[in-house]
Design an enzyme around this catalytic site. Structure first.
Site, PDB file in Angstrom:
ATOM      1  N   SER A  68       0.793  -1.236   0.000  1.00  0.00           N
ATOM      2  CA  SER A  68       0.000   0.000   0.000  1.00  0.00           C
ATOM      3  C   SER A  68       0.823   1.283   0.000  1.00  0.00           C
ATOM      4  O   SER A  68       0.285   2.350  -0.262  1.00  0.00           O
ATOM      5  CB  SER A  68      -0.936   0.021   1.207  1.00  0.00           C
ATOM      6  OG  SER A  68      -2.114  -0.668   0.892  1.00  0.00           O
ATOM      7  N   LYS A  71       0.658   3.336  -3.035  1.00  0.00           N
ATOM      8  CA  LYS A  71      -0.505   4.203  -3.274  1.00  0.00           C
ATOM      9  C   LYS A  71      -0.133   5.689  -3.196  1.00  0.00           C
ATOM     10  O   LYS A  71      -0.810   6.540  -3.775  1.00  0.00           O
ATOM     11  CB  LYS A  71      -1.621   3.889  -2.261  1.00  0.00           C
ATOM     12  CG  LYS A  71      -2.222   2.488  -2.461  1.00  0.00           C
ATOM     13  CD  LYS A  71      -3.122   2.068  -1.307  1.00  0.00           C
ATOM     14  CE  LYS A  71      -3.736   0.691  -1.554  1.00  0.00           C
ATOM     15  NZ  LYS A  71      -4.396   0.123  -0.368  1.00  0.00           N
ATOM     16  N   TYR A 192      -2.170  -2.064 -10.826  1.00  0.00           N
ATOM     17  CA  TYR A 192      -2.313  -1.824  -9.386  1.00  0.00           C
ATOM     18  C   TYR A 192      -1.521  -2.879  -8.605  1.00  0.00           C
ATOM     19  O   TYR A 192      -0.735  -2.543  -7.700  1.00  0.00           O
ATOM     20  CB  TYR A 192      -3.796  -1.852  -8.977  1.00  0.00           C
ATOM     21  CG  TYR A 192      -3.970  -1.994  -7.482  1.00  0.00           C
ATOM     22  CD1 TYR A 192      -3.735  -0.911  -6.636  1.00  0.00           C
ATOM     23  CD2 TYR A 192      -4.302  -3.219  -6.914  1.00  0.00           C
ATOM     24  CE1 TYR A 192      -3.842  -1.053  -5.269  1.00  0.00           C
ATOM     25  CE2 TYR A 192      -4.413  -3.372  -5.548  1.00  0.00           C
ATOM     26  CZ  TYR A 192      -4.179  -2.284  -4.724  1.00  0.00           C
ATOM     27  OH  TYR A 192      -4.270  -2.431  -3.365  1.00  0.00           O
ATOM     28  N   TYR A 244      -4.918   3.190   7.356  1.00  0.00           N
ATOM     29  CA  TYR A 244      -6.232   2.553   7.198  1.00  0.00           C
ATOM     30  C   TYR A 244      -7.245   3.101   8.216  1.00  0.00           C
ATOM     31  O   TYR A 244      -7.178   4.282   8.554  1.00  0.00           O
ATOM     32  CB  TYR A 244      -6.124   1.025   7.310  1.00  0.00           C
ATOM     33  CG  TYR A 244      -4.952   0.436   6.575  1.00  0.00           C
ATOM     34  CD1 TYR A 244      -4.779   0.673   5.213  1.00  0.00           C
ATOM     35  CD2 TYR A 244      -4.007  -0.342   7.226  1.00  0.00           C
ATOM     36  CE1 TYR A 244      -3.704   0.130   4.527  1.00  0.00           C
ATOM     37  CE2 TYR A 244      -2.929  -0.892   6.538  1.00  0.00           C
ATOM     38  CZ  TYR A 244      -2.789  -0.641   5.197  1.00  0.00           C
ATOM     39  OH  TYR A 244      -1.732  -1.161   4.524  1.00  0.00           O
ATOM     40  N   VAL A 262       0.988  -3.846   3.793  1.00  0.00           N
ATOM     41  CA  VAL A 262       0.839  -5.152   4.466  1.00  0.00           C
ATOM     42  C   VAL A 262       2.095  -6.031   4.429  1.00  0.00           C
ATOM     43  O   VAL A 262       2.125  -7.072   5.079  1.00  0.00           O
ATOM     44  CB  VAL A 262      -0.339  -5.997   3.916  1.00  0.00           C
ATOM     45  CG1 VAL A 262      -1.654  -5.533   4.465  1.00  0.00           C
ATOM     46  CG2 VAL A 262      -0.337  -6.089   2.423  1.00  0.00           C
TER      47      VAL A 262
HETATM   48  N1  GLN Z   1      -1.625  -5.426  -2.552  1.00  0.00           N
HETATM   49  C1  GLN Z   1      -2.360  -5.313  -1.344  1.00  0.00           C
HETATM   50  C2  GLN Z   1      -3.860  -5.482  -1.623  1.00  0.00           C
HETATM   51  O1  GLN Z   1      -4.315  -5.013  -2.622  1.00  0.00           O
HETATM   52  C3  GLN Z   1      -2.071  -3.986  -0.709  1.00  0.00           C
HETATM   53  C4  GLN Z   1      -2.840  -3.790   0.553  1.00  0.00           C
HETATM   54  C5  GLN Z   1      -2.086  -3.118   1.659  1.00  0.00           C
HETATM   55  O2  GLN Z   1      -0.882  -3.011   1.719  1.00  0.00           O
HETATM   56  N2  GLN Z   1      -2.867  -2.700   2.619  1.00  0.00           N
HETATM   57  O3  GLN Z   1      -4.567  -6.093  -0.893  1.00  0.00           O
END
Ligand code: GLN
Length: 309
Positions: A68, A71, A192, A244, A262
């Site tokens: 994430s 992002k 993505y 989050y 994550v």
């Molecule tokens: N690639 C992970 C997903 O799409 C990224 C999520 C994350 O790091 N929170 O679930």
């Protein structure tokens, strides 16, 4: 002098030591099988100050997927390619109380750029002739902001997520049905997931964070790498949604812009002072790195780093 460097270094050492007890708490992510394929007790930290000094502790060479944290780059590029009005007509800017991949993070549009639905939307907004060029631009942007140094694509992580990412496929179709974009699955969704699979170490991410801490300017040349307005937007979103659904909680104890992933990374920006990245793959229930949080909380408390201090 931005911060007494000796004091910063000593404090970092002391705080890391004091979090030793959390080394075996929390669990690595397994919903992307390849993410479980790590040494669970690894810990690394890098700080890059805006005047170019570096603090490195633990496993700073180790490569992990951005997940994430990528992002942040998609948001910056969506802003650069389309302007802020276009982006925020199609993505919200408020924190979501739902998990990052929950279907409720979409109403008429995704809640914010840092839930999966929001990042799928920003990914769709990155421009290029074809999907290859769009991804190449994304990689180049990460390399430029992070000083390159071995940024790579982790194919195993990518393949592993592509095999298990039906929730994100569902989010893609809901977003497309709402008219947020009109592109094919193998363009948006694959890019993505590929973005989440970019391999970095804590130094790469601390450098990106240091550029943001420096108002978007390159530390060495002073060149404006990210427009100041977009830095402000990105940091505001990291502050409100970077952790989050627990972003508010950690802003009370840490108090500066953060973005976690994550795989176990947390990238933090202390504006005007430094960029920081911690890596520790054991996560709490929300998907944030447990020891990473403890270290950031300790540093914030000891050094008065909260923006409200
Ligand atoms: N690639 C992970 C997903 O799409 C990224 C999520 C994350 O790091 N929170 O679930």
């Amino acid at each position: 002098m931005i911060l007494d460097f000796k004091l910063l270094n000593e404090t970092v050492e002391r705080v890391i030591e004091s979090t030793e007890e959390f080394k075996t708490e929390g669990n690595v992510a397994t919903y992307i099988p390849e993410l479980a394929n790590v040494d669970e007790n690894n810990f690394g930290l890098a700080i890059v100050t805006v005047d170019g000094k570096t603090i490195l502790k633990g496993d700073t060479e180790l490569r992990f997927s951005m997940q994430s944290i990528s992002k942040v780059i998609s948001l910056i590029m969506a802003l650069e390619d389309n302007g802020a009005d276009y982006v925020f007509e199609r993505i919200g800017c408020e924190c979501s109380p739902y998990a990052f991949n929950h279907v409720n993070t979409i109403t008429t549009k995704a809640a914010n750029p840092f839930v999966n639905a929001g990042a799928i939307s920003t990914t769709a907004m990155i421009k290029g002739r074809d999907k290859e060029e769009k991804f190449q631009r994304f990689m180049d942007r990460i390399k430029k902001l992070s000083g390159d140094q071995g940024v790579t694509f982790l194919e195993k992580v990518y393949n592993s997520e592509m095999e298990t990412t039906d929730t994100n496929r569902a989010l893609f179709y809901i977003l497309r049905s709402k008219g947020i974009f009109d592109l094919e699955m193998d363009d948006v969704l694959n890019r993505y997931v590929a973005g989440c699979s970019v391999g970095v170490n804590v130094v790469n991410l601390a450098k990106i964070a240091a550029v943001l801490a420096n108002g978007g300017k390159c530390l060495e040349t002073g060149d404006q790498l990210v427009e100041e307005d977009y830095v402000k937007i990105t940091l505001a979103q990291m502050f409100t949604s970077g952790m989050y659904e627990e972003s508010g909680k950690y802003q009370m104890t840490i108090g500066f812009p953060l973005k976690s992933g994550v795989s176990g990374g947390i990238m933090g920006v202390v504006p005007g002072k430094f960029g920081i990245c911690t890596y520790s793959p054991r996560l709490d229930a929300t998907g944030n790195s447990l020891r990473g949080i403890k270290v950031l909380e300790g540093l914030s408390k000891e050094l008065g780093l909260s923006l409200f201090a």
